[in-house]
Design a protein around this motif. Structure first.
Motif, PDB file in Angstrom:
ATOM      1  N   GLU A   1       0.836  -1.203   0.000  1.00  0.00           N
ATOM      2  CA  GLU A   1       0.000   0.000   0.000  1.00  0.00           C
ATOM      3  C   GLU A   1       0.872   1.255   0.000  1.00  0.00           C
ATOM      4  O   GLU A   1       1.913   1.295   0.647  1.00  0.00           O
ATOM      5  CB  GLU A   1      -0.918   0.010   1.227  1.00  0.00           C
ATOM      6  CG  GLU A   1      -2.298  -0.537   0.941  1.00  0.00           C
ATOM      7  CD  GLU A   1      -2.382  -2.030   1.205  1.00  0.00           C
ATOM      8  OE1 GLU A   1      -1.842  -2.467   2.221  1.00  0.00           O
ATOM      9  OE2 GLU A   1      -2.980  -2.728   0.378  1.00  0.00           O
ATOM     10  N   CYS A   2       0.405   2.261  -0.695  1.00  0.00           N
ATOM     11  CA  CYS A   2       1.196   3.482  -0.865  1.00  0.00           C
ATOM     12  C   CYS A   2       1.511   4.158   0.465  1.00  0.00           C
ATOM     13  O   CYS A   2       2.587   4.724   0.634  1.00  0.00           O
ATOM     14  CB  CYS A   2       0.460   4.478  -1.745  1.00  0.00           C
ATOM     15  SG  CYS A   2      -0.407   3.759  -3.135  1.00  0.00           S
ATOM     16  N   PHE A   3       0.544   4.106   1.430  1.00  0.00           N
ATOM     17  CA  PHE A   3       0.746   4.859   2.675  1.00  0.00           C
ATOM     18  C   PHE A   3       1.903   4.309   3.508  1.00  0.00           C
ATOM     19  O   PHE A   3       2.407   4.981   4.397  1.00  0.00           O
ATOM     20  CB  PHE A   3      -0.545   4.896   3.495  1.00  0.00           C
ATOM     21  CG  PHE A   3      -0.819   3.635   4.252  1.00  0.00           C
ATOM     22  CD1 PHE A   3      -0.365   3.487   5.558  1.00  0.00           C
ATOM     23  CD2 PHE A   3      -1.529   2.588   3.665  1.00  0.00           C
ATOM     24  CE1 PHE A   3      -0.615   2.324   6.253  1.00  0.00           C
ATOM     25  CE2 PHE A   3      -1.767   1.421   4.355  1.00  0.00           C
ATOM     26  CZ  PHE A   3      -1.309   1.283   5.652  1.00  0.00           C
ATOM     27  N   MET A   4       2.329   3.055   3.192  1.00  0.00           N
ATOM     28  CA  MET A   4       3.460   2.480   3.904  1.00  0.00           C
ATOM     29  C   MET A   4       4.730   3.301   3.669  1.00  0.00           C
ATOM     30  O   MET A   4       5.611   3.336   4.519  1.00  0.00           O
ATOM     31  CB  MET A   4       3.705   1.033   3.436  1.00  0.00           C
ATOM     32  CG  MET A   4       2.538   0.107   3.661  1.00  0.00           C
ATOM     33  SD  MET A   4       2.294  -0.308   5.381  1.00  0.00           S
ATOM     34  CE  MET A   4       3.498  -1.595   5.556  1.00  0.00           C
ATOM     35  N   CYS A   5       4.829   3.922   2.506  1.00  0.00           N
ATOM     36  CA  CYS A   5       6.029   4.692   2.185  1.00  0.00           C
ATOM     37  C   CYS A   5       5.755   6.191   2.030  1.00  0.00           C
ATOM     38  O   CYS A   5       6.672   6.988   2.131  1.00  0.00           O
ATOM     39  CB  CYS A   5       6.682   4.170   0.918  1.00  0.00           C
ATOM     40  SG  CYS A   5       7.041   2.401   0.970  1.00  0.00           S
ATOM     41  N   HIS A   6       4.515   6.545   1.721  1.00  0.00           N
ATOM     42  CA  HIS A   6       4.186   7.966   1.526  1.00  0.00           C
ATOM     43  C   HIS A   6       3.138   8.384   2.547  1.00  0.00           C
ATOM     44  O   HIS A   6       2.193   7.641   2.799  1.00  0.00           O
ATOM     45  CB  HIS A   6       3.591   8.203   0.129  1.00  0.00           C
ATOM     46  CG  HIS A   6       4.501   7.803  -0.987  1.00  0.00           C
ATOM     47  ND1 HIS A   6       5.600   8.539  -1.344  1.00  0.00           N
ATOM     48  CD2 HIS A   6       4.463   6.750  -1.833  1.00  0.00           C
ATOM     49  CE1 HIS A   6       6.202   7.957  -2.362  1.00  0.00           C
ATOM     50  NE2 HIS A   6       5.530   6.857  -2.684  1.00  0.00           N
ATOM     51  N   ASN A   7       3.289   9.563   3.096  1.00  0.00           N
ATOM     52  CA  ASN A   7       2.278  10.093   3.991  1.00  0.00           C
ATOM     53  C   ASN A   7       1.165  10.733   3.140  1.00  0.00           C
ATOM     54  O   ASN A   7       1.421  11.722   2.457  1.00  0.00           O
ATOM     55  CB  ASN A   7       2.915  11.142   4.914  1.00  0.00           C
ATOM     56  CG  ASN A   7       1.922  11.711   5.909  1.00  0.00           C
ATOM     57  OD1 ASN A   7       0.716  11.527   5.777  1.00  0.00           O
ATOM     58  ND2 ASN A   7       2.433  12.401   6.905  1.00  0.00           N
ATOM     59  N   PRO A   8      -0.050  10.175   3.190  1.00  0.00           N
ATOM     60  CA  PRO A   8      -1.101  10.722   2.322  1.00  0.00           C
ATOM     61  C   PRO A   8      -1.426  12.179   2.642  1.00  0.00           C
ATOM     62  O   PRO A   8      -1.856  12.930   1.771  1.00  0.00           O
ATOM     63  CB  PRO A   8      -2.306   9.829   2.602  1.00  0.00           C
ATOM     64  CG  PRO A   8      -2.017   9.155   3.905  1.00  0.00           C
ATOM     65  CD  PRO A   8      -0.532   9.061   4.018  1.00  0.00           C
ATOM     66  N   HIS A   9      -1.217  12.577   3.916  1.00  0.00           N
ATOM     67  CA  HIS A   9      -1.512  13.952   4.306  1.00  0.00           C
ATOM     68  C   HIS A   9      -0.359  14.893   4.030  1.00  0.00           C
ATOM     69  O   HIS A   9      -0.527  16.102   4.106  1.00  0.00           O
ATOM     70  CB  HIS A   9      -1.867  14.015   5.796  1.00  0.00           C
ATOM     71  CG  HIS A   9      -2.977  13.101   6.164  1.00  0.00           C
ATOM     72  ND1 HIS A   9      -2.840  12.089   7.067  1.00  0.00           N
ATOM     73  CD2 HIS A   9      -4.255  13.013   5.710  1.00  0.00           C
ATOM     74  CE1 HIS A   9      -3.981  11.425   7.184  1.00  0.00           C
ATOM     75  NE2 HIS A   9      -4.863  11.966   6.358  1.00  0.00           N
ATOM     76  N   LYS A  10       0.795  14.322   3.776  1.00  0.00           N
ATOM     77  CA  LYS A  10       1.955  15.167   3.510  1.00  0.00           C
ATOM     78  C   LYS A  10       2.944  14.409   2.638  1.00  0.00           C
ATOM     79  O   LYS A  10       4.025  14.035   3.079  1.00  0.00           O
ATOM     80  CB  LYS A  10       2.618  15.589   4.827  1.00  0.00           C
ATOM     81  CG  LYS A  10       3.522  16.782   4.630  1.00  0.00           C
ATOM     82  CD  LYS A  10       3.920  17.411   5.949  1.00  0.00           C
ATOM     83  CE  LYS A  10       4.745  18.636   5.614  1.00  0.00           C
ATOM     84  NZ  LYS A  10       4.809  19.607   6.668  1.00  0.00           N
ATOM     85  N   PRO A  11       2.555  14.158   1.401  1.00  0.00           N
ATOM     86  CA  PRO A  11       3.455  13.384   0.540  1.00  0.00           C
ATOM     87  C   PRO A  11       4.670  14.233   0.205  1.00  0.00           C
ATOM     88  O   PRO A  11       4.615  15.451   0.292  1.00  0.00           O
ATOM     89  CB  PRO A  11       2.618  13.122  -0.712  1.00  0.00           C
ATOM     90  CG  PRO A  11       1.683  14.267  -0.778  1.00  0.00           C
ATOM     91  CD  PRO A  11       1.396  14.653   0.644  1.00  0.00           C
ATOM     92  N   GLY A  12       5.703  13.569  -0.168  1.00  0.00           N
ATOM     93  CA  GLY A  12       6.914  14.295  -0.512  1.00  0.00           C
ATOM     94  C   GLY A  12       8.098  13.492  -0.037  1.00  0.00           C
ATOM     95  O   GLY A  12       7.940  12.367   0.430  1.00  0.00           O
ATOM     96  N   PRO A  13       9.262  14.066  -0.131  1.00  0.00           N
ATOM     97  CA  PRO A  13      10.453  13.324   0.266  1.00  0.00           C
ATOM     98  C   PRO A  13      10.380  12.924   1.742  1.00  0.00           C
ATOM     99  O   PRO A  13      10.083  13.768   2.590  1.00  0.00           O
ATOM    100  CB  PRO A  13      11.599  14.321   0.030  1.00  0.00           C
ATOM    101  CG  PRO A  13      11.023  15.431  -0.799  1.00  0.00           C
ATOM    102  CD  PRO A  13       9.567  15.453  -0.560  1.00  0.00           C
ATOM    103  N   GLY A  14      10.593  11.659   2.040  1.00  0.00           N
ATOM    104  CA  GLY A  14      10.551  11.164   3.414  1.00  0.00           C
ATOM    105  C   GLY A  14       9.126  10.970   3.890  1.00  0.00           C
ATOM    106  O   GLY A  14       8.250  11.738   3.533  1.00  0.00           O
ATOM    107  N   ARG A  15       8.846   9.945   4.694  1.00  0.00           N
ATOM    108  CA  ARG A  15       7.484   9.691   5.145  1.00  0.00           C
ATOM    109  C   ARG A  15       7.064  10.603   6.264  1.00  0.00           C
ATOM    110  O   ARG A  15       7.830  10.865   7.147  1.00  0.00           O
ATOM    111  CB  ARG A  15       7.343   8.239   5.639  1.00  0.00           C
ATOM    112  CG  ARG A  15       6.051   7.658   5.091  1.00  0.00           C
ATOM    113  CD  ARG A  15       5.342   6.831   6.149  1.00  0.00           C
ATOM    114  NE  ARG A  15       4.212   7.620   6.674  1.00  0.00           N
ATOM    115  CZ  ARG A  15       3.026   7.109   6.908  1.00  0.00           C
ATOM    116  NH1 ARG A  15       2.776   5.877   6.691  1.00  0.00           N
ATOM    117  NH2 ARG A  15       2.069   7.866   7.398  1.00  0.00           N
TER     118      ARG A  15
END
Lengths: 153, 258
Positions: free
Chosen positions: A139-153
């Motif tokens: 799932e994408c949220f494992m690596c990306h923060n859906p509320h603050k996507p961008g470099p680093g989780r």
């Protein structure tokens, strides 16, 4: 006299039809603002449509109770996305429903992030990935923060 | 029959007909022919350059308006158009784009798909569709019972208690925006979220659109930003030649879009 009998039967029939019409058709049924061609209707139906329950409340509604999520989102490239697009309509949350759903599926993110080779569409202005190659099965949220996507989780 | 009897019968008949006639409403010519003006006329503006095909509008519409989520009917939908360099036109709208477009292959229906290589594509874009709330709505004209009508603010509504489900309006709409509501068994259509716009809220699809591709406005208000775009910029409508005077205006409509 007997020649007139059908006439009386007919008159009685007309009377019954008119009576039924009088009882069945509501008083506010008739010609309204848009004239006979477009405005022939039951007026109180307009009010009935206005009474439908509002379900989507908008981002402002969430900010008081979930300030952290709100702040994170506001500062991120996802600031244009309504919370309810990912969590479903608030309706009267938190009284009803108690909790909103959390959609953790890859499909949610892929609505915008599947790469489509359409240079003539705004779609090409969003960073796209190939879902079959970009970490499939996770799932994408494992690596990306859906509320603050961008470099680093 | 004597002359006396004949005159008597004529008199009786006229009397009876007059009695019946008086029970039927007498229409005043002005109420039949003229429309009374209102200071609101809702219109819609779609910018096809901005749309990315995420389908958030479709999802929000279905949930807001209680259109059964898994039934293949929807009040608004998004179409994808792909034109190839060799002149082919491919278009699809799987589930009305309720789940967006998450694959580059085109859904041909019946479980068939077509792959298109990126280098084959001449142009591709998305077009959101919804009810045009026509100034001359053909769907209203054909309703035999007065169940569908236009409110003074231009929105075409369906009276669920009055609709008999005959389906004439569904056939009459040149834009295919009407369908049968699977639960209520009556005609169903987009009404610009009538319950929201009358409370000062945006329609659910407009709220849900992250890209400002969908906007609503009041064309009778000269200061409304949507009115300004429609009056001052280059916009077009769908199937203008039908004379329905549709009130959903498009920016960047291509001739392939029907």
């Amino acid at each position: 006299m007997h020649v007139l009998r059908p006439l009386f039967v007919f008159l009685a029939f007309v009377g019954i039809v008119l009576m039924a019409r009088f009882l069945y058709v509501p008083a506010d049924f008739g010609i309204h603002e848009r004239g006979y061609m477009y405005g022939w209707h039951r007026k109180s139906n307009e009010e009935e449509w206005k009474q439908v329950r509002v379900k989507y409340q908008g981002m402002e509604y969430c900010s008081g109770c979930h300030p952290d999520k709100n702040k994170a989102l506001r500062e991120s490239p996802h600031r244009i996305i309504q919370c309810e697009n990912c969590h479903g309509p608030a309706i009267e949350h938190p009284s009803e429903p108690l909790k909103l759903s959390i959609d953790r599926s890859r499909e949610l993110c892929l609505r915008c992030h599947t790469y489509l080779p359409y240079p003539t569409s705004n779609r090409s202005n969003i960073k796209g990935i190939d879902p079959e190659r970009h970490n499939p099965g996770i799932e994408c949220f494992m690596c990306h923060n859906p509320h603050k996507p961008g470099p680093g989780r | 029959m004597t002359r006396r009897e004949f005159l008597k019968n004529t008199l009786r008949l006229t009397g009876a007909l007059a009695m019946a006639g008086s029970a039927i409403e007498i229409l005043k010519p002005d109420s039949v022919f003229s429309a009374r003006p209102s200071d609101v006329r809702w219109v819609f503006l779609v910018d096809t350059y901005k749309c990315v095909g995420c389908g958030m509008c479709v999802r929000a519409c279905k949930l807001e308006n209680e259109v059964p989520y898994d039934a293949n009917v929807t009040r608004t939908w998004v179409e994808r158009y792909v034109l190839t360099k060799d002149g082919r036109l491919l278009a699809d709208s799987p589930k009305g784009a309720r789940d967006g477009f998450i694959s580059p292959r085109i859904d041909l229906g019946m479980g068939e798909y077509r792959e298109i290589r990126p280098e084959e594509i001449e142009k591709a874009f998305f077009v959101p569709k919804l009810c045009n709330q026509c100034e001359n709505p053909p769907c209203v004209q054909v309703c035999p019972v007065g169940a569908t009508y236009q409110a003074s603010d231009g929105v075409v509504l369906v009276d669920r208690k009055w609709c008999i489900g005959c389906g004439y309006c569904i056939m009459a709409c040149p834009y295919g925006v009407r369908f049968f509501h699977p639960v209520y068994k009556v005609a169903e259509k987009c009404n610009f979220c009538y319950h929201r716009i009358n409370k000062g809220l945006k329609p659910a699809c407009v709220l849900a659109c992250p890209f400002d591709a969908r906007r609503i406005g009041n064309i009778k208000d000269p200061d409304d930003p949507v009115t300004k775009v429609i009056t001052k910029e280059r916009v077009s409508v769908l199937k203008d030649e039908y004379g329905t005077k549709p009130q959903v205006y498009y920016i960047g409509l291509s001739k392939e879009v029907r």
